[in-house]
Design a protein around this motif. Structure first.
Motif, mmCIF file in Angstrom:
data_model
loop_
_atom_site.group_PDB
_atom_site.id
_atom_site.type_symbol
_atom_site.label_atom_id
_atom_site.label_comp_id
_atom_site.label_asym_id
_atom_site.label_seq_id
_atom_site.Cartn_x
_atom_site.Cartn_y
_atom_site.Cartn_z
ATOM 1 N N ASP A 432 0.835 -1.205 0.000
ATOM 2 C CA ASP A 432 0.000 0.000 0.000
ATOM 3 C C ASP A 432 0.869 1.255 0.000
ATOM 4 O OD1 ASP A 432 0.971 -0.039 2.617
ATOM 5 O OD2 ASP A 432 -0.917 0.632 3.483
ATOM 6 N N ILE A 440 -4.522 -5.724 -1.986
ATOM 7 C CA ILE A 440 -5.128 -5.005 -3.110
ATOM 8 C C ILE A 440 -5.937 -3.868 -2.496
ATOM 9 C CG2 ILE A 440 -6.648 -5.185 -5.114
ATOM 10 C CD1 ILE A 440 -6.095 -8.286 -4.945
ATOM 11 N N PHE A 441 -5.529 -2.622 -2.728
ATOM 12 C CA PHE A 441 -6.062 -1.495 -1.989
ATOM 13 C C PHE A 441 -6.792 -0.518 -2.906
ATOM 14 C CE2 PHE A 441 -2.313 -3.175 0.112
ATOM 15 C CZ PHE A 441 -2.861 -3.516 1.343
ATOM 16 N N SER A 442 -7.834 0.088 -2.355
ATOM 17 C CA SER A 442 -8.667 0.999 -3.147
ATOM 18 C C SER A 442 -7.849 2.130 -3.752
ATOM 19 C CB SER A 442 -9.796 1.566 -2.285
ATOM 20 O OG SER A 442 -10.727 0.564 -1.957
ATOM 21 N N THR A 444 -4.617 2.163 -4.511
ATOM 22 C CA THR A 444 -3.763 1.620 -5.571
ATOM 23 C C THR A 444 -4.578 1.309 -6.817
ATOM 24 O OG1 THR A 444 -2.314 0.640 -3.898
ATOM 25 C CG2 THR A 444 -2.125 -0.202 -6.143
ATOM 26 N N LEU A 486 -14.336 -4.229 -3.994
ATOM 27 C CA LEU A 486 -13.837 -3.260 -3.021
ATOM 28 C C LEU A 486 -14.936 -2.415 -2.397
ATOM 29 C CD1 LEU A 486 -10.564 -2.174 -4.851
ATOM 30 C CD2 LEU A 486 -10.723 -3.422 -2.691
ATOM 31 N N ARG A 496 -10.839 -0.329 2.635
ATOM 32 C CA ARG A 496 -9.450 0.078 2.396
ATOM 33 C C ARG A 496 -8.824 -0.852 1.369
ATOM 34 N NH1 ARG A 496 -4.841 0.875 6.960
ATOM 35 N NH2 ARG A 496 -5.278 -1.291 7.523
ATOM 36 N N GLY A 497 -9.120 -2.150 1.475
ATOM 37 C CA GLY A 497 -8.560 -3.105 0.540
ATOM 38 C C GLY A 497 -9.009 -4.512 0.849
ATOM 39 N N TYR A 499 -7.394 -8.825 0.879
ATOM 40 C CA TYR A 499 -6.187 -9.656 0.904
ATOM 41 C C TYR A 499 -6.518 -11.041 0.366
ATOM 42 C CZ TYR A 499 -4.937 -5.958 4.184
ATOM 43 O OH TYR A 499 -4.723 -4.739 4.772
ATOM 44 N N ASP A 512 -10.608 -5.648 4.317
ATOM 45 C CA ASP A 512 -9.974 -4.791 5.324
ATOM 46 C C ASP A 512 -10.910 -3.599 5.523
ATOM 47 O OD1 ASP A 512 -8.489 -3.035 6.848
ATOM 48 O OD2 ASP A 512 -6.620 -3.338 5.741
#
Length: 660
Positions: A432, A440-442, A444, A486, A496-497, A499, A512
């Motif tokens: 992140d 895997i994050f919003s 990104t 997401l 937030r993301g 995993y 997350d």
């Protein structure tokens, strides 16, 4: 004890930082951010008068440290009632010559005649190490020169028409020797003309002052790659006069920062003043060969044994966008040329880079659980494409950007499109933007969406229609995947993301739910509109849950932030407030504003930033949630560039809402 850098000076080849006691703490040359020739210790100023000695860093001195208006020339007012001295110190790094120049106007507040001695100590560790340095007295310039390999630092000065009064070179922090600065404290220097190894030097000037009289003392450091060069620069100072060079520097920066006719609308003066100072400070942190450094404050070495003097491609891309936004394209253009060099053959950027474009230190493993992984933050690749497209939209320099499509944009676009899960269409896991977790994050994914669209736009611009279509299709798939994986309908907001976890031979995406200020990226990079109810609910949750509920205020990075944590009361202090994250909230207020009155909340944030800057106007990374004192590094280039961008967003929206 940390002492943040409260004054910074530079010209793209030389960068000098001072702490709150006016000690010189960092000196970079000839590449900003690469070799720090002080970095840890400090160079001091001392005064002797009839057996009484005092270093300027002692508590008996009261200091007010600022810059001249619209300039990278300092204006430090310093008083010592016990000694009866009043100083007005103006420091500058010349914009064209590699010269540091200081004018010290010294006023005798006593009612009798005095003979003062003023001392300057030089605790240099050339190229970051004390091994193999030489300090010598140069008979040609009559100054004291430190050198190692191709770095030469020559110190000299003038007081009442006379040069150096006394000098000393000697060993420091070795064999029981503290350094020649100790030799100064009896008011007399022993005169050793040369020493080598771990060395320092001290020079003194003598000044006679009548009762209530004031006089100027001039001091300078010439920097070059050989002795002849610094001798020539020393001659330049003597021939043209240090007063002329100081005024020339002041004029240069005033014209540089005021190249445009700024109209700040209804913003108060403290905001407009910080806006222009932010541009000047950003420039000091940028090397003339393209590097945009995150920060050059070496005090953080005490906590991590590493520093922030690196290029983070994400930070640098966002700084470049801010400079392009307000009409300063020369730094972004240099950065894009360096970005070509930094990009890997695979079309992605690594975590961070040294100022010369080589790979920087990292804590990302290349293998985990016996599986190879890319040690990257994917947003650091995507945002390069975003910054290049932003630059093109501002300046339409088609011919200049054509090579960047094939050497940079297309390679990144291919990587972004391929580095995705075939089943979900989401990007594969990376770290992140806070460099703390892999998933895997919003934020990104939103930058990947924008990076693919930028590649598509460039592809169409330069006749690569097949690639452009593939990138645009990839962007659509990424956005659809964001909506599917997401967004959580049960809680009514974005995550937030997620995993990826393998369970019973099946791959699952573990959510997350942590609230993170970086969720602002959902609208900031165009993945979703500001009036999307899902975005509104997400940003409302960020605003309510990440606000620091103390007298200081501001927005934390995320719930339970551990970095420089100052409280275990997570409910009231979810983390220390950051300038960047607080300004992101202002960007949200601006983006959704429909009337001029709607901008009031954003204006309050801009005023909050100005109120919590240091006395000089420098912005740190974060501040103490109870005292407001600076935490972590200062200045943080990203803090200043975000302020510049948010002010620009505010003024653009204000104009739009003021136009019938």
């Amino acid at each position: 004890m940390r002492m943040p850098r409260i004054l910074v000076l530079g010209n793209g080849n030389v960068l000098i930082n001072f702490d709150e006691k006016l000690n010189l703490r960092d000196l970079y040359f000839p590449v900003i951010g690469l070799d720090n020739h002080v970095g840890g210790p400090h160079c001091r100023i001392g005064f002797w008068d009839e057996g009484v000695f005092s270093w300027l860093g002692e508590e008996s001195w009261q200091r007010r440290l600022r810059y001249r208006e619209d300039s990278l020339v300092t204006m430090a007012q310093v008083v010592n009632d016990r000694l009866g001295l009043e100083l007005l110190i103006s420091d500058a790094v010349h914009p064209r010559y590699d010269l540091f120049i200081r004018r010290m106007r010294i006023r005798n507040r006593k009612s009798w005649r005095r003979k003062l001695r003023i001392f300057f100590s030089h605790d240099f560790s050339i190229s970051g190490t004390e091994i193999g340095d030489t300090a010598l007295v140069d008979p040609v310039s009559r100054g004291v020169c430190h050198y190692k390999r191709s770095i030469y630092l020559l110190a000299n000065g003038l007081a009442q028409g006379k040069g150096i009064f006394q000098y000393a070179t000697g060993r420091k922090r070795f064999g029981g020797a503290e350094g020649t600065w100790r030799d100064a404290e009896d008011g007399w220097l022993e005169g050793n003309p040369i020493d080598h190894g771990s060395v320092d030097s001290t020079i003194s000037f003598e000044l006679c002052l009548e009762a209530k009289e004031e006089e100027n003392l001039w001091y300078w450091i010439a920097l070059g790659d050989r002795l002849q060069v610094v001798r020539q620069l020393n001659s330049l100072v003597l021939d043209r006069g240090p007063e002329h060079l100081l005024q020339e520097t002041d004029n240069y920066w005033k014209n540089w920062v005021n190249r445009h006719d700024w109209n700040f609308g209804d913003l108060p003066e403290k905001v407009s003043r910080l806006f222009k100072l932010s541009l000047l400070i950003i420039r000091t942190q940028c090397d003339n060969r393209g590097a945009i450094l995150a920060a050059t404050d070496s005090d953080v070495l005490a906590t991590a044994r590493d520093h922030y003097s690196y290029i983070w491609p994400r930070d640098a891309a966002l700084v470049a966008m801010a400079l392009d936004r307000v009409g300063f394209p020369e730094v972004p253009q240099s950065f894009f040329r360096l970005a070509v060099k930094m990009l890997t053959e695979g079309g992605f950027n690594l975590q961070r880079y040294n100022a010369d474009g080589t790979q920087g230190s990292s804590w990302y493993p290349l293998i985990r659980d016996d599986e190879e992984q890319l040690p990257i933050q994917e947003d650091e690749s995507a945002l390069i494409n975003c910054a290049l497209w932003y630059h093109y939209r501002q300046y339409r320099d088609y011919e200049a950007l054509a090579p960047f499509y094939w050497d940079l944009v297309k390679k990144i676009g291919d990587f972004l499109n391929q580095f995705r899960d075939p089943a979900t269409k989401l990007p594969l896991p990376s770290y992140d933007l806070w460099e703390e977790r892999r998933g895997i994050f919003s934020f990104t994914v939103a930058t990947v969406y924008a990076g693919l669209l930028a590649a598509a736009n460039f592809g169409e611009l330069f006749g690569d229609g097949k690639s452009a279509a593939a990138y645009r299709q990839g962007a659509r798939e990424v956005r659809e995947a964001m909506e599917r994986f997401l967004y959580d309908g049960k809680i009514g907001r974005f995550l937030r993301g997620v995993y990826p976890r393998r369970r019973n031979s099946r791959m699952e995406l573990v959510p997350d739910f942590t609230l993170d200020a970086s969720l602002y990226g959902l609208f900031a990079f165009g993945a979703f509109s500001t009036d999307d109810p899902r975005v509104e609910r997400t940003m409302t949750a960020v605003e309510e849950s990440l606000r620091v509920k103390t007298g200081i205020g501001g927005i934390a990075r995320y719930t339970g932030d551990w970095y420089f944590r100052m409280s275990e009361d997570i409910e009231s202090v979810p983390g220390s407030p950051w300038f960047i994250t607080t300004l992101w909230l202002a960007d949200w207020y601006i983006a959704r504003a429909r009337t001029r009155d709607d901008l009031a909340s954003a204006r309050k944030v801009l005023e909050w930033v100005a109120d919590h800057a240091m006395e000089s106007g420098v912005l740190s990374e974060q501040i103490h949630p109870y005292t407001g004192e600076p935490l972590s590094v200062a200045p943080l280039t990203w803090s200043h560039s975000t302020f510049v961008m948010t002010v620009a967003n505010y003024l653009e929206k204000l104009q739009a809402l003021s136009t019938p």
